[in-house]
Design a protein around this motif. Structure first.
Motif, PDB file in Angstrom:
ATOM      1  N   CYS A  20      24.979  32.199 -13.294  1.00  0.00           N
ATOM      2  CA  CYS A  20      26.234  31.278 -12.940  1.00  0.00           C
ATOM      3  C   CYS A  20      26.819  30.797 -14.400  1.00  0.00           C
ATOM      4  CB  CYS A  20      25.891  30.271 -11.979  1.00  0.00           C
ATOM      5  SG  CYS A  20      27.292  29.136 -11.899  1.00  0.00           S
ATOM      6  N   HIS A  22      28.490  28.325 -14.783  1.00  0.00           N
ATOM      7  CA  HIS A  22      28.329  26.883 -14.744  1.00  0.00           C
ATOM      8  C   HIS A  22      26.879  26.462 -14.842  1.00  0.00           C
ATOM      9  CE1 HIS A  22      29.138  22.598 -14.115  1.00  0.00           C
ATOM     10  NE2 HIS A  22      28.827  22.606 -12.974  1.00  0.00           N
ATOM     11  N   ASN A  23      26.242  26.699 -13.958  1.00  0.00           N
ATOM     12  CA  ASN A  23      24.712  26.416 -13.610  1.00  0.00           C
ATOM     13  C   ASN A  23      24.278  25.314 -14.086  1.00  0.00           C
ATOM     14  OD1 ASN A  23      22.498  27.689 -13.068  1.00  0.00           O
ATOM     15  ND2 ASN A  23      21.762  28.610 -15.065  1.00  0.00           N
ATOM     16  N   GLU A  24      25.018  24.074 -13.610  1.00  0.00           N
ATOM     17  CA  GLU A  24      24.398  22.674 -13.763  1.00  0.00           C
ATOM     18  C   GLU A  24      24.292  21.849 -12.490  1.00  0.00           C
ATOM     19  OE1 GLU A  24      26.639  20.639 -16.713  1.00  0.00           O
ATOM     20  OE2 GLU A  24      26.558  21.989 -18.276  1.00  0.00           O
ATOM     21  N   CYS A  25      24.777  22.270 -11.283  1.00  0.00           N
ATOM     22  CA  CYS A  25      24.895  21.609 -10.261  1.00  0.00           C
ATOM     23  C   CYS A  25      23.664  20.944  -9.801  1.00  0.00           C
ATOM     24  CB  CYS A  25      25.392  22.169  -8.916  1.00  0.00           C
ATOM     25  SG  CYS A  25      27.090  22.945  -9.204  1.00  0.00           S
ATOM     26  N   CYS A  28      21.160  22.653  -7.201  1.00  0.00           N
ATOM     27  CA  CYS A  28      21.391  24.292  -6.936  1.00  0.00           C
ATOM     28  C   CYS A  28      19.975  24.795  -7.707  1.00  0.00           C
ATOM     29  CB  CYS A  28      22.597  24.709  -7.581  1.00  0.00           C
ATOM     30  SG  CYS A  28      22.599  26.554  -7.708  1.00  0.00           S
ATOM     31  N   TYR A  31      20.058  29.840  -9.914  1.00  0.00           N
ATOM     32  CA  TYR A  31      19.878  30.522 -11.269  1.00  0.00           C
ATOM     33  C   TYR A  31      19.335  29.734 -12.238  1.00  0.00           C
ATOM     34  CZ  TYR A  31      23.434  33.307  -8.858  1.00  0.00           C
ATOM     35  OH  TYR A  31      23.889  34.094  -7.982  1.00  0.00           O
ATOM     36  N   THR A  99      34.036  29.692  -9.247  1.00  0.00           N
ATOM     37  CA  THR A  99      33.741  28.507  -9.612  1.00  0.00           C
ATOM     38  C   THR A  99      35.102  27.794  -9.386  1.00  0.00           C
ATOM     39  OG1 THR A  99      33.588  29.263 -11.760  1.00  0.00           O
ATOM     40  CG2 THR A  99      31.541  28.647 -10.492  1.00  0.00           C
ATOM     41  N   LYS A 139      29.275  18.918 -11.003  1.00  0.00           N
ATOM     42  CA  LYS A 139      29.784  20.265 -10.168  1.00  0.00           C
ATOM     43  C   LYS A 139      30.877  20.714 -11.459  1.00  0.00           C
ATOM     44  CE  LYS A 139      31.355  23.144  -7.204  1.00  0.00           C
ATOM     45  NZ  LYS A 139      30.350  24.212  -6.932  1.00  0.00           N
TER      46      LYS A 139
HETATM   47  S1  SF4 Z   1      26.195  25.643  -6.904  1.00  0.00           S
HETATM   48 FE1  SF4 Z   1      26.856  25.198  -9.088  1.00  0.00          FE
HETATM   49  S2  SF4 Z   1      25.171  26.090 -10.350  1.00  0.00           S
HETATM   50 FE2  SF4 Z   1      24.803  26.694  -8.358  1.00  0.00          FE
HETATM   51  S3  SF4 Z   1      25.742  28.906  -8.286  1.00  0.00           S
HETATM   52 FE3  SF4 Z   1      27.323  27.380  -7.615  1.00  0.00          FE
HETATM   53  S4  SF4 Z   1      28.488  26.614  -9.359  1.00  0.00           S
HETATM   54 FE4  SF4 Z   1      26.642  27.748 -10.154  1.00  0.00          FE
END
Ligand code: SF4
Length: 287
Positions: A20, A22-25, A28, A31, A99, A139
């Protein structure tokens, strides 16, 4: 691990990105530790060729994986979509996760171009409409950006499916989360909206907060209170609203606003009884 929306169960899954962008949530786990990258077009075409050898006649739907395929540069996405159309003559629909960030960097004209080439549906994670909570869970988008991203996708002719997360505000933030999420959903006015229920996964920052006492998980019945508040306070034009994900305690599918009174009455009946046997057992969640 393959992650795709339930409605893409019958689709050919085609990885266009890895991870992802962004990969920071903080909630989550999908990834964690995966370095984001966009796959080279030649590799993607090779996968398409391989699938087309056996399934050219049967593929109707393709889902572009993984977390955020829309972030790919326009030229690459166009090339992939054109190639899919060439190799799968009966292709009806291509879908992708989006996203807010990836939707915002595309112009409406670019989205229209993708839509003409077959990108018919995008799944956007909204999670909450609570501005403070959006920051807290990292987010990476504000309320206004979420609304803009959603509206832009729709303006591009792409069917919009959004997800929100019951329980994300914890016990203390539950009411605000529900009310503000109802507002953001109404402002976006998507074609489909799905309410999932938070599950804390070891290894995520939110799980750590919970273990160390900084976050309190809502109860199953509190998740229904949130769901009820969201539905009660939402104002859709015509939305297929679901809470039938494996994480939800009370599976439901309704058309809103048409079935609003009916579904609220149903939730009220369950809340009045507070009988756990009316809910999905904890051990079957997310199975
Ligand atoms: S929840 Fe956030 S970190 Fe997880 S896949 Fe979606 S945008 Fe990426």
């Amino acid at each position: 691990m393959v992650i795709r929306p339930p409605s893409e169960a019958g689709s050919l899954l085609l990885p266009v990105t890895i991870g992802c962008s962004h990969n920071e949530c903080t909630f989550c786990c999908t990834y964690i530790g995966v370095k984001f990258r966009i796959r080279p077009v030649d590799d993607i075409k090779r996968d398409i060729d391989q699938a087309a050898q056996n399934y050219s006649w049967s593929v109707r739907r393709v889902f572009l994986e993984e977390g955020d395929a829309l972030i790919c540069p326009q030229r690459r996405l166009v090339e992939v979509l054109k190639y899919l159309n060439k190799k799968f003559p009966y292709l009806e629909r291509v879908g992708t996760y989006a996203t807010p960030q990836s939707a915002l960097i595309k112009s409406v004209d670019q989205l229209k171009e993708l839509n003409r080439l077959g990108l018919k549906i995008a799944y956007l994670g909204v999670e909450t409409g609570d501005e403070e909570l959006l920051k807290k869970v990292k987010k990476g988008a504000t309320y206004a950006q979420l609304v803009e991203a959603g509206r832009k996708l729709k303006e591009g002719g792409i069917t919009l499916s959004v997800t929100v997360l019951l329980g994300l505000g914890g016990v203390e933030g539950s009411r605000e989360h529900a009310l503000r999420t109802a507002r953001v959903l109404s402002d976006i006015d998507p074609d489909f909206a799905g309410a999932l229920t938070l599950m804390l996964v070891p290894g995520t920052p939110l799980h750590k907060d919970w273990k160390e006492g900084r976050f309190s998980l809502i109860s199953p019945f509190q998740s229904l209170e949130e769901l009820k508040l969201m539905i009660e306070n939402s104002n859709f034009t015509n939305c297929f609203f679901t809470a039938n994900h494996a994480s939800n305690y009370l599976p439901l599918k309704v058309r809103l606003p048409g079935q609003k009174a009916e579904v609220i009455e149903m939730i009220d009946r369950v809340l009045a009884k507070k009988d756990m046997s009316l809910l999905r057992p904890e051990f079957t969640r997310a199975l």
